[in-house]
Write a protein that holds these residues in place. Structure first.
Motif, PDB file in Angstrom:
ATOM      1  N   LYS A   1       0.831  -1.199   0.000  1.00  0.00           N
ATOM      2  CA  LYS A   1       0.000   0.000   0.000  1.00  0.00           C
ATOM      3  C   LYS A   1       0.875   1.262   0.000  1.00  0.00           C
ATOM      4  O   LYS A   1       1.976   1.249   0.530  1.00  0.00           O
TER       5      LYS A   1
ATOM      6  N   VAL B   1       0.519   3.873   1.760  1.00  0.00           N
ATOM      7  CA  VAL B   1       0.779   4.346   3.130  1.00  0.00           C
ATOM      8  C   VAL B   1       2.042   3.686   3.680  1.00  0.00           C
ATOM      9  O   VAL B   1       2.904   4.328   4.270  1.00  0.00           O
ATOM     10  N   THR B   2       2.121   2.353   3.471  1.00  0.00           N
ATOM     11  CA  THR B   2       3.285   1.629   3.955  1.00  0.00           C
ATOM     12  C   THR B   2       4.554   2.205   3.349  1.00  0.00           C
ATOM     13  O   THR B   2       5.571   2.363   4.037  1.00  0.00           O
TER      14      THR B   2
ATOM     15  N   LEU C   1       5.434   5.438   5.030  1.00  0.00           N
ATOM     16  CA  LEU C   1       5.968   5.202   6.374  1.00  0.00           C
ATOM     17  C   LEU C   1       7.397   4.678   6.296  1.00  0.00           C
ATOM     18  O   LEU C   1       8.254   5.057   7.084  1.00  0.00           O
ATOM     19  N   ARG C   2       7.635   3.785   5.313  1.00  0.00           N
ATOM     20  CA  ARG C   2       9.000   3.267   5.171  1.00  0.00           C
ATOM     21  C   ARG C   2       9.955   4.382   4.811  1.00  0.00           C
ATOM     22  O   ARG C   2      11.069   4.453   5.335  1.00  0.00           O
TER      23      ARG C   2
ATOM     24  N   LEU D   1       9.660   7.446   5.630  1.00  0.00           N
ATOM     25  CA  LEU D   1       9.856   8.205   6.858  1.00  0.00           C
ATOM     26  C   LEU D   1      10.923   7.547   7.740  1.00  0.00           C
ATOM     27  O   LEU D   1      11.804   8.219   8.295  1.00  0.00           O
ATOM     28  N   LEU D   2      10.837   6.218   7.842  1.00  0.00           N
ATOM     29  CA  LEU D   2      11.798   5.500   8.683  1.00  0.00           C
ATOM     30  C   LEU D   2      13.211   5.616   8.127  1.00  0.00           C
ATOM     31  O   LEU D   2      14.171   5.815   8.868  1.00  0.00           O
TER      32      LEU D   2
ATOM     33  N   ALA E   1      14.491   8.972   8.952  1.00  0.00           N
ATOM     34  CA  ALA E   1      14.898   9.074  10.358  1.00  0.00           C
ATOM     35  C   ALA E   1      16.230   8.375  10.589  1.00  0.00           C
ATOM     36  O   ALA E   1      17.113   8.898  11.282  1.00  0.00           O
ATOM     37  N   ALA E   2      16.377   7.185   9.978  1.00  0.00           N
ATOM     38  CA  ALA E   2      17.619   6.435  10.161  1.00  0.00           C
ATOM     39  C   ALA E   2      18.801   7.235   9.609  1.00  0.00           C
ATOM     40  O   ALA E   2      19.861   7.302  10.236  1.00  0.00           O
TER      41      ALA E   2
ATOM     42  N   LEU F   1      18.938  10.468   9.286  1.00  0.00           N
ATOM     43  CA  LEU F   1      19.139  11.641  10.131  1.00  0.00           C
ATOM     44  C   LEU F   1      19.948  11.281  11.384  1.00  0.00           C
ATOM     45  O   LEU F   1      20.690  12.103  11.916  1.00  0.00           O
ATOM     46  N   VAL F   2      19.783  10.052  11.842  1.00  0.00           N
ATOM     47  CA  VAL F   2      20.573   9.616  12.998  1.00  0.00           C
ATOM     48  C   VAL F   2      22.004   9.305  12.575  1.00  0.00           C
ATOM     49  O   VAL F   2      22.968   9.698  13.225  1.00  0.00           O
ATOM     50  N   LEU F   3      22.111   8.612  11.442  1.00  0.00           N
ATOM     51  CA  LEU F   3      23.405   8.046  11.060  1.00  0.00           C
ATOM     52  C   LEU F   3      24.328   9.062  10.391  1.00  0.00           C
ATOM     53  O   LEU F   3      25.519   9.150  10.720  1.00  0.00           O
TER      54      LEU F   3
ATOM     55  N   PRO G   1      24.892  12.407  10.463  1.00  0.00           N
ATOM     56  CA  PRO G   1      25.748  13.327  11.222  1.00  0.00           C
ATOM     57  C   PRO G   1      26.933  12.619  11.871  1.00  0.00           C
ATOM     58  O   PRO G   1      28.024  13.182  11.960  1.00  0.00           O
TER      59      PRO G   1
ATOM     60  N   ALA H   1       5.200   4.224  12.798  1.00  0.00           N
ATOM     61  CA  ALA H   1       5.761   3.870  11.488  1.00  0.00           C
ATOM     62  C   ALA H   1       6.451   2.514  11.541  1.00  0.00           C
ATOM     63  O   ALA H   1       6.290   1.683  10.647  1.00  0.00           O
TER      64      ALA H   1
ATOM     65  N   ALA I   1       5.075  -0.551   9.385  1.00  0.00           N
ATOM     66  CA  ALA I   1       5.739  -0.737   8.097  1.00  0.00           C
ATOM     67  C   ALA I   1       7.080  -1.460   8.162  1.00  0.00           C
ATOM     68  O   ALA I   1       7.704  -1.652   7.133  1.00  0.00           O
TER      69      ALA I   1
ATOM     70  N   LEU J   1      16.710  -0.952  13.354  1.00  0.00           N
ATOM     71  CA  LEU J   1      16.364   0.425  13.711  1.00  0.00           C
ATOM     72  C   LEU J   1      16.460   0.650  15.215  1.00  0.00           C
ATOM     73  O   LEU J   1      16.887   1.709  15.668  1.00  0.00           O
TER      74      LEU J   1
ATOM     75  N   LEU K   1      19.990   1.259  16.068  1.00  0.00           N
ATOM     76  CA  LEU K   1      20.399   2.553  15.517  1.00  0.00           C
ATOM     77  C   LEU K   1      19.812   3.704  16.325  1.00  0.00           C
ATOM     78  O   LEU K   1      20.491   4.694  16.623  1.00  0.00           O
ATOM     79  N   PHE K   2      18.546   3.562  16.688  1.00  0.00           N
ATOM     80  CA  PHE K   2      17.843   4.656  17.369  1.00  0.00           C
ATOM     81  C   PHE K   2      18.304   4.842  18.816  1.00  0.00           C
ATOM     82  O   PHE K   2      17.994   5.847  19.435  1.00  0.00           O
TER      83      PHE K   2
ATOM     84  N   VAL L   1      28.623  18.171  17.124  1.00  0.00           N
ATOM     85  CA  VAL L   1      28.275  17.636  15.805  1.00  0.00           C
ATOM     86  C   VAL L   1      27.324  18.583  15.089  1.00  0.00           C
ATOM     87  O   VAL L   1      27.532  18.964  13.933  1.00  0.00           O
TER      88      VAL L   1
ATOM     89  N   TRP M   1      16.699  15.232  18.638  1.00  0.00           N
ATOM     90  CA  TRP M   1      17.499  14.271  17.868  1.00  0.00           C
ATOM     91  C   TRP M   1      18.050  13.198  18.792  1.00  0.00           C
ATOM     92  O   TRP M   1      18.118  12.025  18.443  1.00  0.00           O
TER      93      TRP M   1
ATOM     94  N   ARG N   1      -6.279   2.248   9.522  1.00  0.00           N
ATOM     95  CA  ARG N   1      -5.129   2.009  10.389  1.00  0.00           C
ATOM     96  C   ARG N   1      -4.879   3.158  11.355  1.00  0.00           C
ATOM     97  O   ARG N   1      -4.512   2.952  12.492  1.00  0.00           O
TER      98      ARG N   1
END
Lengths: 271, 287
Positions: free
Chosen positions: A2, A4-5, A8-9, A11-12, A15-16, A18-20, A22, B90, B94, B103, B106-107, B121, B164, B196
Motif C-alpha cells: 500500500k 501508506v506503507t 511510512l518506510r 519516513l523510517l 529518520a535512520a 538523520l541519525v546516522l 551526522p 511507522a 511498516a 532500527l 540505531l535509534f 556535531v 534528535w 489504520r
C-alpha cells in the motif's frame, strides 16, 4: 504494498539517515585537513590525514583527562554497583511500604537539578580542601550511579523466577548464598547492562565535572568543550577528532551489551 | 518470600544511608548558603536571610530564565513525544521484525552519545560558512544563514538537537510497549474495518495512556539536564534568548560575579519547583 506503507518506510529511512549521517560525517571530518574541512561546499572525497587524531592524542591535557575520566567513572560505577545491586535485590523481593519508598527515593534523586547539587558540593569540597580532586568527583557521582543502578536492577531481579530461589532454599542454601549463587547469576545480563548504563551516564556528565574541577581532575568532556576555545578560530578538525574519541566508549558499551539492553527494553513493555 | 533477618538490612541499609547523605547534605547546604551573601572571592560571609530570594524575583534576567526554561520544557517534551510516537507507529506498521531490530539499535545511539558531542556535531553542521545543513542555502542563494544568531533560530536549533537525541530512543520504547499490547482488540478493530490511523488514535494510544504519561515525565526530568547542550551551542545566547535557569545560575555563580549565594538561591528555587512538582505527579501516577 500500500502507498501508506511506502510513505511510512520512507519516513523510517529518513529518520535512520538523520541519525546516522551526522555521525558518519563527524567521523569523516575528524580525518580532514582544515583546507578540506573549512570549505563552502562539503567535500565527500578527500585525502584522509591522521593529524587531528595525533594532535588530540598527543596532548598531555587529553591523556590526563582520559585517565581522570576512566578512574573517576570506574570507581563511581563500581561503588554504585556494590551498593546498588544488593539494594535492588531487596527492593525487588520484599514488597512493602518501606521498600517502595526506598525505590521512589532512589528515583527522586534524578529530580534534583544538577546545579543544585554542584554549587553546595563545590563549597563543601572547597571547605574540606578536596576541591578539584578525583575522590570528590567520585563521591559526587555516586549520587548518579547508586540511584540509577538501583532503579534499573530492580526489574532485573523481579524477572528471576521465585521458584528457583525457593528450590535453592529447600537445598539448604542460606539467603546470602541464594543471592550470590542463584539470583545474581540469573539476572547477570540485565544487571550488567544497568551498570553499563550508569557508566555511560557518568562518562557523559558535564555540569558537575565543570563546576567541581579546575585543572587536576578535569574529565574528558570538559577538555573536549575547551578545545573550541583554543585561540581565535575554532579548530574544527581537532574538535571533530575529540568528539569521535569521546563518543567511542558509550558506543563500544552499546555494542557489548546490545543484546542485554534489548531485553531490558522488552522488560519495560511487559510491566 | 524469606530473605533471612539480616540480609535486607545489610543489603539495603548502606545504599540508603549513602544516598540520604548524598541528597540531604548538599540540599541543606545549598539552602544555608542561599541565606548568606557569600562570593567566590571572599571566604567569609554574613547571613542576609531571605534577601537573595527577594532580589531574585525583582531580577528581570531570572524571570527571563524561568520563562526560557518553561518554553524549553514544553518545546522539547512535546516534540520528543510527537517524534517518538510517530516513528513508533511507522515501525509498528511498516517495518519487518528484522528491520525493527536494526532500527532499534540505531535509534538508541544518539541518546548514548555525550551531550557535548551531540552539541558539537550539530553546531558544526549549523555553521554559517562551512556547515552541511546550511550548505543548500549557501549553494542556492549565496547567503550565509546563521541559525544560532537569531533568538528563535537558536532556541529551535538547540531543541532540535535535544529531540534528535531523545526522540528515536522514545520511539523504540513506545514500539516495545505497542508490541506488548494484547492483539485481540486490534484484530477486532480490523475485522470491523477500522482504518489504520483509527486503530492507533482510538485503541493503541489510549491503551498506552499511563506509560506514555510516565514517558512524558521522564522526558521532562531529562530536559532539565540540558546545560551541556546550551553551554556548547549558544552559551545562553544570542543575548539571553536561550539562557535557562541552570545556565543563568552557572554564569551568576561562576563566570560573571561569583555570587555563589545568589546562584544558590536560584538553585534552591529550582530544586523546590522540580522536586515538589515531579514528586506530586509521580505519586499520583503510580497510585
Amino acid at each position: 504494498m500500500k502507498p501508506v506503507t511506502l510513505i511510512l518506510r520512507g519516513l523510517l529511512v529518513l529518520a535512520a539517515l538523520l541519525v546516522l549521517l551526522p555521525l558518519v560525517w563527524t567521523l569523516l571530518n575528524a580525518f580532514k585537513t582544515n583546507a578540506d574541512l573549512l570549505v563552502s561546499t562539503p567535500k565527500l572525497i578527500f585525502a584522509p590525514v591522521w593529524d587531528n587524531m595525533d594532535y588530540v592524542l598527543g596532548r598531555r591535557s587529553v591523556s590526563r583527562a582520559l585517565m581522570n575520566s576512566l578512574v573517576v567513572c570506574s570507581y563511581a560505577v563500581l561503588l554504585g554497583a556494590v551498593l546498588g545491586v544488593p539494594a535492588a535485590y531487596v527492593i525487588a523481593r520484599i514488597k512493602n511500604r518501606a521498600t517502595q519508598e526506598a525505590q521512589f527515593f532512589a528515583l527522586s534523586l534524578r529530580f534534583l537539578p544538577p546545579v543544585a547539587v554542584a554549587i553546595p558540593m563545590m563549597v563543601i569540597w572547597l571547605g574540606l580542601d578536596m576541591y578539584d580532586s578525583r575522590p570528590a568527583l567520585i563521591i559526587t557521582y555516586m549520587t548518579i550511579t547508586v540511584s540509577i543502578t538501583i532503579w534499573l536492577s530492580v526489574p532485573a531481579f523481579e524477572r528471576v523466577p521465585i521458584a528457583i530461589e525457593e528450590a535453592a532454599r529447600v537445598d539448604r542454601l542460606g539467603p546470602y548464598a541464594v543471592f550470590f549463587r542463584i539470583a545474581l547469576p540469573v539476572a547477570k545480563l540485565q544487571v550488567l547492562s544497568a551498570i553499563a548504563f550508569s557508566f555511560i551516564l557518568v562518562w557523559n556528565e558535564f555540569l558537575l565535572a565543570m563546576m567541581l574541577t579546575t585543572s587536576r581532575a578535569k574529565t574528558l568532556p570538559i577538555i573536549a568543550s575547551e578545545m573550541s576555545q583554543l585561540g581565535m578560530s575554532v579548530p574544527w578538525g581537532i574538535l571533530n577528532a575529540a568528539v569521535v574519541l569521546l563518543s567511542l566508549p558509550p558506543l563500544i558499551l552499546l555494542a557489548l551489551v546490545g543484546t542485554g539492553l534489548n531485553t531490558a527494553f522488552s522488560k519495560k513493555s511487559s510491566e | 518470600m524469606k530473605l533471612g533477618r539480616s540480609l535486607p538490612v545489610v543489603f539495603l541499609g548502606p545504599a540508603l544511608i549513602v544516598l540520604i547523605i548524598l541528597a540531604a547534605v548538599p540540599t541543606l547546604y545549598a539552602f544555608n548558603i542561599s541565606l548568606q551573601n557569600r562570593t567566590l572571592s571572599a571566604p567569609d560571609a554574613d547571613y542576609v536571610w531571605f534577601a537573595n530570594y527577594i532580589a531574585l524575583f525583582g531580577d528581570a534576567r531570572f524571570l527571563n530564565a524561568l520563562w526560557v526554561s518553561l518554553k524549553w520544557e514544553v518545546l522539547t517534551v512535546s516534540a520528543t513525544m510527537i517524534v517518538g510516537i510517530g516513528l513508533a507507529i511507522a515501525m509498528f506498521e511498516a517495518a519487518t521484525p528484522r528491520w525493527r531490530n536494526v532500527l532499534t539499535l540505531l535509534f538508541i545511539i544518539p541518546v548514548l552519545l555525550p551531550r557535548v558531542c551531540a552539541a558539537f556535531v550539530w553546531k558544526f553542521s549549523f555553521h554559517p560558512l562551512y556547515g552541511a545543513v546550511t550548505w543548500p542555502v549557501r549553494a542556492i542563494t549565496g547567503e550565509t544563514p546563521d541559525i544560532l544568531a537569531s533568538p528563535l533560530g537558536a532556541m529551535l536549533a538547540v531543541a532540535f538537537v535535544d529531540v534528535w537525541q531523545w526522540g528515536p530512543v522514545f520511539a523504540v520504547i513506545i514500539l516495545k510497549l505497542m508490541e506488548a499490547l494484547p492483539p485481540q482488540p486490534l484484530e477486532a478493530a480490523r475485522i470491523d474495518r477500522c482504518k489504520r490511523w483509527e486503530i492507533h488514535v482510538f485503541i493503541t494510544l489510549p491503551m498506552l495512556k499511563l506509560p506514555l504519561i510516565s514517558l512524558i515525565l521522564v522526558k521532562a526530568i531529562e530536559s532539565l539536564r540540558s546545560f551541556d547542550l546550551v553551554y556548547v551551542m549558544t552559551r545562553g545566547g544570542p543575548g539571553i534568548a536561550t539562557e535557562t535557569l541552570d545556565m543563568y545560575a552557572y554564569s551568576q555563580g561562576f563566570i560573571e560575579a561569583g555570587k555563589i549565594s545568589y546562584a544558590s538561591g536560584m538553585a534552591v528555587v529550582m530544586l523546590v519547583l522540580t522536586v515538589v512538582m515531579f514528586t506530586m505527579i509521580w505519586k499520583r501516577l503510580n497510585r
